[in-house]
Enzyme design. Structure first.
Site, PDB file in Angstrom:
ATOM      1  N   GLU A   1       0.849  -1.192   0.000  1.00 13.73           N
ATOM      2  CA  GLU A   1       0.000   0.000   0.000  1.00 13.73           C
ATOM      3  C   GLU A   1       0.883   1.239   0.000  1.00 13.73           C
ATOM      4  O   GLU A   1       1.837   1.349   0.775  1.00 13.73           O
ATOM      5  CB  GLU A   1      -0.961   0.076   1.201  1.00 13.73           C
ATOM      6  CG  GLU A   1      -1.757   1.379   1.084  1.00 13.73           C
ATOM      7  CD  GLU A   1      -2.954   1.557   1.992  1.00 13.73           C
ATOM      8  OE1 GLU A   1      -3.104   0.807   2.968  1.00 13.73           O
ATOM      9  OE2 GLU A   1      -3.732   2.490   1.702  1.00 13.73           O
TER      10      GLU A   1
ATOM     11  N   GLU B   1       4.682   5.010   3.899  1.00 13.08           N
ATOM     12  CA  GLU B   1       4.052   6.273   4.319  1.00 13.08           C
ATOM     13  C   GLU B   1       5.165   7.202   4.797  1.00 13.08           C
ATOM     14  O   GLU B   1       5.936   6.825   5.675  1.00 13.08           O
ATOM     15  CB  GLU B   1       3.017   6.022   5.424  1.00 13.08           C
ATOM     16  CG  GLU B   1       2.456   7.267   6.074  1.00 13.08           C
ATOM     17  CD  GLU B   1       1.860   8.274   5.089  1.00 13.08           C
ATOM     18  OE1 GLU B   1       0.900   7.935   4.376  1.00 13.08           O
ATOM     19  OE2 GLU B   1       2.373   9.410   5.038  1.00 13.08           O
TER      20      GLU B   1
ATOM     21  N   ASP C   1       9.716   7.317   1.142  1.00 13.28           N
ATOM     22  CA  ASP C   1       9.046   7.613  -0.119  1.00 13.28           C
ATOM     23  C   ASP C   1       8.773   6.291  -0.858  1.00 13.28           C
ATOM     24  O   ASP C   1       9.701   5.501  -1.097  1.00 13.28           O
ATOM     25  CB  ASP C   1       9.985   8.512  -0.934  1.00 13.28           C
ATOM     26  CG  ASP C   1       9.423   8.909  -2.280  1.00 13.28           C
ATOM     27  OD1 ASP C   1       8.339   8.430  -2.664  1.00 13.28           O
ATOM     28  OD2 ASP C   1      10.092   9.718  -2.953  1.00 13.28           O
TER      29      ASP C   1
ATOM     30  N   ASP D   1      -2.315  12.087  -2.661  1.00 14.75           N
ATOM     31  CA  ASP D   1      -2.492  13.548  -2.614  1.00 14.75           C
ATOM     32  C   ASP D   1      -2.845  14.053  -4.008  1.00 14.75           C
ATOM     33  O   ASP D   1      -2.144  13.749  -4.971  1.00 14.75           O
ATOM     34  CB  ASP D   1      -1.216  14.206  -2.095  1.00 14.75           C
ATOM     35  CG  ASP D   1      -0.973  13.859  -0.632  1.00 14.75           C
ATOM     36  OD1 ASP D   1      -1.936  13.925   0.163  1.00 14.75           O
ATOM     37  OD2 ASP D   1       0.157  13.488  -0.287  1.00 14.75           O
TER      38      ASP D   1
ATOM     39  N   LYS E   1      -3.985  21.961  -8.175  1.00 11.45           N
ATOM     40  CA  LYS E   1      -3.594  23.131  -8.985  1.00 11.45           C
ATOM     41  C   LYS E   1      -2.716  22.692 -10.151  1.00 11.45           C
ATOM     42  O   LYS E   1      -1.799  21.872  -9.962  1.00 11.45           O
ATOM     43  CB  LYS E   1      -2.821  24.129  -8.125  1.00 11.45           C
ATOM     44  CG  LYS E   1      -3.678  24.800  -7.073  1.00 11.45           C
ATOM     45  CD  LYS E   1      -2.885  25.824  -6.303  1.00 11.45           C
ATOM     46  CE  LYS E   1      -3.786  26.392  -5.221  1.00 11.45           C
ATOM     47  NZ  LYS E   1      -3.061  26.870  -4.060  1.00 11.45           N
TER      48      LYS E   1
ATOM     49  N   ASP F   1     -10.878  10.980  -5.066  1.00 12.77           N
ATOM     50  CA  ASP F   1     -12.107  11.773  -5.053  1.00 12.77           C
ATOM     51  C   ASP F   1     -11.943  13.012  -5.932  1.00 12.77           C
ATOM     52  O   ASP F   1     -12.753  13.928  -5.842  1.00 12.77           O
ATOM     53  CB  ASP F   1     -12.474  12.187  -3.612  1.00 12.77           C
ATOM     54  CG  ASP F   1     -11.367  12.968  -2.935  1.00 12.77           C
ATOM     55  OD1 ASP F   1     -10.189  12.763  -3.292  1.00 12.77           O
ATOM     56  OD2 ASP F   1     -11.659  13.787  -2.048  1.00 12.77           O
TER      57      ASP F   1
ATOM     58  N   THR G   1     -12.470   6.047   4.231  1.00  9.19           N
ATOM     59  CA  THR G   1     -11.445   6.662   5.084  1.00  9.19           C
ATOM     60  C   THR G   1     -11.827   8.107   5.372  1.00  9.19           C
ATOM     61  O   THR G   1     -12.719   8.664   4.752  1.00  9.19           O
ATOM     62  CB  THR G   1     -10.061   6.653   4.409  1.00  9.19           C
ATOM     63  OG1 THR G   1     -10.066   7.587   3.328  1.00  9.19           O
ATOM     64  CG2 THR G   1      -9.694   5.284   3.908  1.00  9.19           C
TER      65      THR G   1
ATOM     66  N   PHE H   1     -10.187  10.742   4.606  1.00 10.85           N
ATOM     67  CA  PHE H   1      -9.954  11.578   3.420  1.00 10.85           C
ATOM     68  C   PHE H   1     -11.131  11.456   2.461  1.00 10.85           C
ATOM     69  O   PHE H   1     -11.601  12.427   1.877  1.00 10.85           O
ATOM     70  CB  PHE H   1      -8.662  11.161   2.720  1.00 10.85           C
ATOM     71  CG  PHE H   1      -7.440  11.545   3.490  1.00 10.85           C
ATOM     72  CD1 PHE H   1      -6.924  12.828   3.408  1.00 10.85           C
ATOM     73  CD2 PHE H   1      -6.818  10.631   4.318  1.00 10.85           C
ATOM     74  CE1 PHE H   1      -5.806  13.197   4.145  1.00 10.85           C
ATOM     75  CE2 PHE H   1      -5.704  10.982   5.055  1.00 10.85           C
ATOM     76  CZ  PHE H   1      -5.193  12.264   4.969  1.00 10.85           C
ATOM     77  N   GLU H   2     -11.603  10.236   2.319  1.00  4.04           N
ATOM     78  CA  GLU H   2     -12.741   9.992   1.436  1.00  4.04           C
ATOM     79  C   GLU H   2     -13.978  10.718   1.966  1.00  4.04           C
ATOM     80  O   GLU H   2     -14.721  11.351   1.198  1.00  4.04           O
ATOM     81  CB  GLU H   2     -13.005   8.490   1.360  1.00  4.04           C
ATOM     82  CG  GLU H   2     -14.201   8.127   0.508  1.00  4.04           C
ATOM     83  CD  GLU H   2     -14.279   6.615   0.265  1.00  4.04           C
ATOM     84  OE1 GLU H   2     -13.485   5.867   0.857  1.00  4.04           O
ATOM     85  OE2 GLU H   2     -15.136   6.215  -0.519  1.00  4.04           O
TER      86      GLU H   2
HETATM   87  C1  LIG Z   1      -4.530  12.030   1.084  1.00  7.78           C
HETATM   88  S1  LIG Z   1      -3.648  10.956   2.121  1.00  7.78           S
HETATM   89  C2  LIG Z   1      -4.551   9.418   1.975  1.00  7.78           C
HETATM   90  C3  LIG Z   1      -4.223   8.447   3.064  1.00  7.78           C
HETATM   91  C4  LIG Z   1      -4.896   7.064   2.954  1.00  7.78           C
HETATM   92  N1  LIG Z   1      -4.528   6.360   1.740  1.00  7.78           N
HETATM   93  C5  LIG Z   1      -6.396   7.181   3.075  1.00  7.78           C
HETATM   94  O1  LIG Z   1      -7.103   6.924   2.085  1.00  7.78           O
HETATM   95  O2  LIG Z   1      -6.862   7.488   4.161  1.00  7.78           O
HETATM   96  C6  LIG Z   1      -2.191  10.629   1.152  1.00  7.78           C
HETATM   97  C7  LIG Z   1      -1.062  10.021   1.981  1.00  7.78           C
HETATM   98  O3  LIG Z   1       0.003   9.653   1.122  1.00  7.78           O
HETATM   99  C8  LIG Z   1       1.238   9.975   1.757  1.00  7.78           C
HETATM  100  N2  LIG Z   1       2.243  10.097   0.670  1.00  7.78           N
HETATM  101  C9  LIG Z   1       2.268  11.008  -0.321  1.00  7.78           C
HETATM  102  N3  LIG Z   1       3.273  10.760  -1.167  1.00  7.78           N
HETATM  103  C10 LIG Z   1       3.905   9.636  -0.694  1.00  7.78           C
HETATM  104  C11 LIG Z   1       5.033   8.892  -1.138  1.00  7.78           C
HETATM  105  N4  LIG Z   1       5.713   9.232  -2.236  1.00  7.78           N
HETATM  106  N5  LIG Z   1       5.410   7.826  -0.425  1.00  7.78           N
HETATM  107  C12 LIG Z   1       4.737   7.458   0.708  1.00  7.78           C
HETATM  108  N6  LIG Z   1       3.666   8.139   1.177  1.00  7.78           N
HETATM  109  C13 LIG Z   1       3.250   9.209   0.482  1.00  7.78           C
HETATM  110  C14 LIG Z   1       0.934  11.255   2.514  1.00  7.78           C
HETATM  111  O4  LIG Z   1       1.850  11.484   3.577  1.00  7.78           O
HETATM  112  C15 LIG Z   1      -0.491  10.984   3.026  1.00  7.78           C
HETATM  113  O5  LIG Z   1      -0.487  10.351   4.280  1.00  7.78           O
END
Ligand SMILES: C[S@@+](CC[C@H](N)C(=O)[O-])C[C@H]1O[C@@H](n2cnc3c(N)ncnc32)[C@H](O)[C@@H]1O
Length: 239
Positions: A71, A96, A123, A146, A150, A182, A217, A219-220
């Site tokens: 994931e 994460e 990352d 994310d 923009k 979304d 979730t 965020f959703e």
């Molecule tokens: C909008 S949140 C969604 C979290 C989760 N998937 C949910 O649906 O609740 C996006 C997550 O991706 C993480 N993230 C963004 N780019 C990433 C990367 N390159 N590697 C690991 N995590 C990353 C962010 O820190 C954030 O916690």
């Protein structure tokens, strides 16, 4: 070092945020480094992976041979924990970058006694490239990456052609990539990237999957509250 000789930072899908967390949460997190949290040798940045980190041995990491899921961007594990718990026959490695979210996840894994999840606070691009063996994954989950809505930030979006190449290389033949967003514009981008990619075949006619076992979730929920529609996508790596 003169500015022009500094190593170039790549564009990343995240910005570094301050990682303050409660002492008790930090202690839980730190106690699990080398256990539930992978002890990954970092490169130049804390979220990067050292050149010589070496590829993981999933059997050693989980103590068994089982289908492996990755994931990407699991946040505090709102999808991960229920989905991994419901499928004890698979192992899930999560990437994460945000340490407080990793700490919250770890605390929940410990509290709920979840045994088939490990997390790396790096990352996901570097993690997939350097840590995950080629052709080893049964599934990849990318839920609510994310959105970078923009136009000037679109280059930060995780799901692009280069990332699809990387996911294709890490999936086993027949392996599945599940995505959800979304943001309509990002859903279009995901679909365009995956439809054009020679390694991926849409599971349904237009790639639109169903949420299946994916829980809602936070965020959703925020997206829904703000009037956005949810798109689930599901593709398989062709033979
Ligand atoms: C909008 S949140 C969604 C979290 C989760 N998937 C949910 O649906 O609740 C996006 C997550 O991706 C993480 N993230 C963004 N780019 C990433 C990367 N390159 N590697 C690991 N995590 C990353 C962010 O820190 C954030 O916690």
């Amino acid at each position: 070092m003169p500015t022009d000789l500094r190593p170039r930072r790549e564009v990343t899908s995240f910005v570094r945020r301050s990682a303050r967390m409660r002492d008790s949460l930090r202690r839980t997190y730190e106690a699990q480094v080398g256990g539930l949290v992978l002890d990954v040798p970092a490169g130049e940045l804390r979220t990067s992976v050292a050149d010589d980190a070496g590829v993981l041995d999933p059997a050693a990491l989980f103590g068994r041979v089982a289908p492996l899921v990755v994931e990407i961007g699991c946040g505090p594990g709102d999808s991960l924990v229920p989905m991994a718990t419901a499928r004890p026959e698979v192992d899930v490695l999560a990437f994460e970058v945000y340490e407080p979210a990793v700490a919250a996840l770890v605390s929940r894994l410990v509290r709920e006694g979840v045994r088939n999840v490990r997390v790396a606070a790096v990352d996901a691009v570097a993690g997939l490239e350097r840590l995950v063996p080629a052709g080893s994954l049964a599934e990849v989950w990318t839920f609510f990456p994310d959105p970078w809505p923009k136009a000037r930030h679109h280059k930060r979006r995780l799901v692009d052609a280069a990332f699809a190449d990387l996911v294709a290389a890490r999936l086993a033949p027949g392996g599945r990539w599940r995505l959800a967003t979304d943001w309509a514009g990002y859903a279009e981008q995901m679909r365009a990237v995956l439809d054009a990619h020679p390694a991926f075949v849409a599971e349904d006619e237009d790639g639109v999957g169903t949420r299946g076992d994916r829980p809602v979730t936070r965020f959703e929920r925020r997206g829904l509250a703000e009037g956005r529609a949810i798109t689930d996508l599901s593709y398989r790596r062709a033979g």
